[in-house]
Design an enzyme around this catalytic site. Structure first.
Site, PDB file in Angstrom:
ATOM      1  N   LYS A 203       5.042  42.157  -3.427  1.00  0.00           N
ATOM      2  CA  LYS A 203       5.290  40.911  -2.779  1.00  0.00           C
ATOM      3  C   LYS A 203       4.550  39.985  -3.892  1.00  0.00           C
ATOM      4  CE  LYS A 203       3.985  36.712  -0.161  1.00  0.00           C
ATOM      5  NZ  LYS A 203       3.406  36.695   1.368  1.00  0.00           N
ATOM      6  N   LYS A 256       9.896  40.898  -2.849  1.00  0.00           N
ATOM      7  CA  LYS A 256       9.979  39.727  -2.366  1.00  0.00           C
ATOM      8  C   LYS A 256       9.166  39.213  -3.807  1.00  0.00           C
ATOM      9  CE  LYS A 256       7.993  36.266   0.387  1.00  0.00           C
ATOM     10  NZ  LYS A 256       6.940  35.793   1.256  1.00  0.00           N
TER      11      LYS A 256
HETATM   12  C1  PBG Z   1       3.409  34.174   3.930  1.00  0.00           C
HETATM   13  C2  PBG Z   1       4.683  34.344   3.923  1.00  0.00           C
HETATM   14  C3  PBG Z   1       5.225  33.555   2.211  1.00  0.00           C
HETATM   15  C4  PBG Z   1       6.193  33.791   2.787  1.00  0.00           C
HETATM   16  C5  PBG Z   1       6.797  34.914   3.690  1.00  0.00           C
HETATM   17  N1  PBG Z   1       5.791  35.144   4.299  1.00  0.00           N
HETATM   18  C6  PBG Z   1       4.746  32.416   1.548  1.00  0.00           C
HETATM   19  C7  PBG Z   1       3.365  32.916   0.446  1.00  0.00           C
HETATM   20  O1  PBG Z   1       2.624  33.507   0.411  1.00  0.00           O
HETATM   21  O2  PBG Z   1       3.321  31.592   0.192  1.00  0.00           O
HETATM   22  C8  PBG Z   1       7.591  33.036   1.096  1.00  0.00           C
HETATM   23  C9  PBG Z   1       8.606  33.173   2.013  1.00  0.00           C
HETATM   24  C10 PBG Z   1       9.879  31.917   1.437  1.00  0.00           C
HETATM   25  O3  PBG Z   1       9.533  31.254   0.063  1.00  0.00           O
HETATM   26  O4  PBG Z   1      10.685  31.668   1.517  1.00  0.00           O
HETATM   27  N2  PBG Z   1       2.418  34.507   3.948  1.00  0.00           N
END
Ligand code: PBG
Length: 335
Positions: A203, A256
């Site tokens: 991520k 991601k």
């Molecule tokens: C957080 C989380 C995020 C997303 C999914 N889980 C946001 C972040 O890390 O700031 C982002 C998903 C998206 O942008 O569609 N815990």
């Protein structure tokens, strides 16, 4: 022309031939639809940066989940917007927290849908970070705001609360070291060894999450997430994160965002033997919607190309806000 004539175009002559040789398909079975759940009843609040997406009260989320089932979309991924936020993100692991209540209702009233729950604290903390804050002022000052090990315990509590409410799979996204091991340990110790973990393994700290943070009301109130989410330049490190998560017990690994990370998806797919998910995130969705609304791009064609690309890059599972539309388009092309 010399014999044999080399003509790749022979296999592109008509739609039937093209269908016959098509290498990659997006099946409705591969899609996961994210939903944002908030307190209240009979409420759908439009998310202005994500046209077509809403913050939903639980009864409305039930309707969305039912619609997903009727369109053949197998799974929803739930995010919660709690009534109250605090320093330790208590609503994330309260028995009557927003997600726990939503899971119970959806499992009861939308049977058949797989309910996946995101495990993180950022939607639940008043400071907007994905874990509890460091007590060490020096770490805070250097930008390393979050206390890794103190957070692990809370993430495991949140996962357990979700699973006790009926969640079919938990998806830890806080990017704390050891989060998969910690959650696996608590689930196994509580009689839930059959519940899988889909780990947000690679991520990246991404500007593509901005619309999500409006949707989930979760922007960090100071600093940023770069001391826990990955630097977008790093592929070898992504592989390390994926290996660690699998060693800790992840059943599915995720990359991601998706679109700027096709090389990561491909490398992960070729290197591991567990299913790979890719998250087509909020900013990627918002770009397509904005271009379509401006008449610059054709939405259906672009979404099909984008989601096919994510599958071709190597993702087995695609998490996308386009899931319902895509399901309809897949059904149209099938008849
Ligand atoms: C957080 C989380 C995020 C997303 C999914 N889980 C946001 C972040 O890390 O700031 C982002 C998903 C998206 O942008 O569609 N815990």
């Amino acid at each position: 022309m010399s014999f044999p004539s080399i003509r790749p175009r022979r296999l592109r002559r008509n739609e039937t031939m093209r269908n016959l040789v098509r290498e990659t398909r997006v099946g409705v079975d591969d899609l996961v639809m994210p939903l944002f759940v908030r307190p209240g009843a009979n409420t759908r609040i439009p998310i202005s940066s994500m046209q077509g997406c809403f913050q939903l009260s639980i009864d409305e989320a039930v309707k969305e989940a039912r619609e997903a089932v009727s369109l053949g979309v197998p799974a929803v991924l739930l995010f919660g917007i709690p009534q109250r936020k605090d320093a330790r993100g208590s609503d994330a692991y309260a028995a009557d927290g927003i997600i726990q209540r939503a899971v119970r209702e959806i499992k009861e009233k939308a049977p058949g849908v797989l309910v996946i729950t995101d495990v993180c604290l950022c939607e639940y903390t008043d400071h907007g970070h994905c874990g509890v804050l460091n007590r060490n002022a020096r770490d805070m000052a250097s930008g390393d705001a979050v206390d890794n090990d103190a957070t692990l315990e809370l993430l495991a509590k949140a996962a357990l609360a979700q699973v006790e409410a009926g969640s079919d799979m938990v998806a830890p996204s806080a990017m704390m070291d050891g989060q998969v091991r910690s959650i696996r340990g608590v689930l196994d110790g509580s009689g839930f060894s059959g519940v899988p973990i889909m780990a947000y393994s690679a991520k990246f700290a991404s500007s593509f999450y901005k619309p999500f943070r409006e949707a989930a009301e979760s922007p960090p109130q100071f600093g940023d997430r770069r001391s826990y989410q990955m630097d977008s330049a790093n592929l070898a490190e992504a592989m390390r994160e994926v290996s660690l998560d699998i060693a800790e017990g992840a059943d599915i690994v995720m990359v991601k965002p998706a679109l700027s990370y096709f090389d990561v998806i491909r490398r992960v797919r070729d290197s591991v033997n567990v299913p790979v998910a890719a998250y087509n995130v909020s900013g990627e969705y918002a770009m397509v919607k904005a271009a379509a609304a401006a008449g610059v791009l054709d939405e259906k064609q672009i979404v099909m190309e984008v989601l096919t690309g994510i599958r071709r890059a190597g993702a087995d599972i695609v998490i996308t806000y386009h899931a319902k539309d895509m399901a309809r388009w897949i059904a149209e092309t099938a008849c």
